[in-house]
Design a protein around this motif. Structure first.
Motif, short mmCIF file in Angstrom:
data_model
loop_
_atom_site.label_atom_id
_atom_site.label_comp_id
_atom_site.label_asym_id
_atom_site.label_seq_id
_atom_site.Cartn_x
_atom_site.Cartn_y
_atom_site.Cartn_z
N HIS A 206 29.58 40.73 28.55
CA HIS A 206 30.13 42.04 28.18
C HIS A 206 29.81 43.09 29.24
O HIS A 206 30.60 44.01 29.47
CB HIS A 206 29.64 42.48 26.80
N GLN A 209 32.15 42.49 32.10
CA GLN A 209 33.49 42.94 31.72
C GLN A 209 33.64 44.44 31.92
O GLN A 209 34.69 44.92 32.35
CB GLN A 209 33.77 42.57 30.26
N ARG A 210 32.58 45.19 31.62
CA ARG A 210 32.63 46.64 31.80
C ARG A 210 32.78 47.01 33.28
O ARG A 210 33.51 47.93 33.62
CB ARG A 210 31.37 47.29 31.23
N THR A 213 36.27 46.12 34.32
CA THR A 213 37.19 47.10 33.75
C THR A 213 37.16 48.39 34.56
O THR A 213 38.21 49.01 34.81
CB THR A 213 36.82 47.41 32.29
N ASP A 220 43.85 44.87 32.25
CA ASP A 220 43.84 44.49 30.83
C ASP A 220 44.01 45.77 30.00
O ASP A 220 43.09 46.21 29.31
CB ASP A 220 42.52 43.79 30.48
N ALA A 224 40.11 45.14 27.52
CA ALA A 224 38.91 45.78 28.06
C ALA A 224 39.19 47.13 28.71
O ALA A 224 38.34 48.02 28.71
CB ALA A 224 38.25 44.84 29.09
#
Length: 370
Positions: A206, A209-210, A213, A220, A224
């Protein structure tokens, strides 16, 4: 506090903070309107309690608090350990639920000020024989251990945003204390090596992913990257004067989440416009500058280090929260102090103000103005 010292107090600090709280309450009124104004009402209560706490702390000589800092630091560590045994909320064990969920307490927020004060106390004690003493390996090791313990516990929760706030505050304090350049260069080299290693082998999915992003939210847009894209749309839609309270599309139609905490600046930008959003930035800058001036104006090393550490907290929260809502920095869940909803954050912030005001009341021949 001596009444005569009231003239020395940096009154612009609480004035700017109250102005930020007022803007925050207006934004929270709009953001929580669809949920019965629950957060708005609670924030009003927290603000009253926090101002009372600031007043009490302001009246207590900060040197007394410094002498009590070992006990306060120990209590902080105990609370940071205890919170790890609570039930996770949104994947993190960061809060104590009190009163069957009536409100929650975040020990990592309250511990910030106690850790800063204890660090200032130890750093000033280690420099009794001269400022250069801090560069001795064993003394520097003591300081690093003091910050490492709460930092590790907060990362375990996990709460990377708060951990980063601790780090920025610590780095500013150690820099002002006179850390040798060789240690700064060594730290940069270690960070340069640790960042790619941590990203590839240590960071959970996670967190990765941040970061991804942040680098490319458009990849996305429905997943995200959704929050940051909606945030940028909201801020842009507000233009100069805003769309009006209770009239923001992203805010009122539920596209911003969480709009009362992480993305409160987006609500301000959309409904109040560039003028008010810009004022929020200016007010935070004034508080940070005035905090540094307090540090420059006090002769006592511990007082100066505390003021710099508090300035570091304000600086990080301002840059990170506003930066992430604009897509400039990664989303970390860091609140905008005095504005975002949150009792722990509000109390800690005003506690910091109380200490700053007390330090400023004792200014005389500052240690950086010799």
């Amino acid at each position: 506090m001596n009444i005569r010292n009231f003239r020395k107090i940096e009154w612009w600090i609480p004035i700017c903070a109250i102005a930020l709280c007022t803007i925050g309450l207006v934004a929270l009124f709009s953001a929580s309107y669809d949920s019965g104004l629950d957060e708005f009402k609670k924030q009003g209560v927290w603000l009253g309690v926090s101002i009372a706490i600031m007043t009490i702390v302001m009246m207590i000589d900060y040197k007394i608090i410094v002498r009590l800092s070992p006990i306060l630091y120990g209590m902080s560590i105990i609370s940071l350990i205890a919170v790890l045994f609570t039930e996770p909320i949104n994947g993190a064990r960061s809060w104590f639920d009190i009163g069957d969920g009536a409100f929650s307490l975040q020990p990592s927020e309250l511990s910030k000020v106690f850790v800063i004060i204890f660090l200032a106390y130890i750093m000033s004690m280690l420099q009794v024989k001269g400022r250069s003493q801090i560069n001795k390996i064993h003394k520097l090791g003591i300081i690093l251990l003091i910050i490492a313990v709460p930092l590790i516990l907060i990362v375990i929760e996990p709460d990377y945003g708060t951990a980063a706030a601790y780090m920025i505050s610590f780095l500013l304090m150690i820099f002002v204390a006179g850390i040798d350049k060789k240690y700064i260069i060594t730290a940069f080299v270690i960070v340069a090596i640790a960042v790619p290693v941590s990203y590839n082998f240590l960071l959970p999915n996670h967190a990765k992913q941040r970061i991804e992003t942040y680098l490319n939210p458009e990849a996305d847009p429905r997943g995200a990257g959704y929050n940051v894209l909606q945030s940028k749309l909201a801020i842009g839609a507000g233009q100069i004067t805003g769309m009006g309270i209770l009239s923001g599309n992203q805010t009122q139609l539920g596209y911003l989440h969480p709009k009362t905490t992480d993305f409160i600046f987006s609500v301000i930008g959309e409904e109040m416009g560039f003028i008010v959003a810009g004022s929020v930035i200016i007010l935070n800058i004034v508080i940070i500058i005035k905090s540094i001036q307090v540090a420059k104006g006090i002769k006592d090393e511990a007082g100066a280090y505390i003021a710099v550490g508090i300035a570091g907290i304000f600086l990080f929260h301002t840059l990170e929260n506003i930066g992430m809502t604009m897509g400039i920095l990664p989303i970390t869940g860091v609140p905008l102090l005095f504005v975002s909803y949150g009792g722990s954050s509000m109390m800690t912030s005003f506690m910091c103000l109380g200490i700053l005001l007390n330090i400023s009341s004792q200014r005389k021949n500052g240690m950086f103005n010799k």
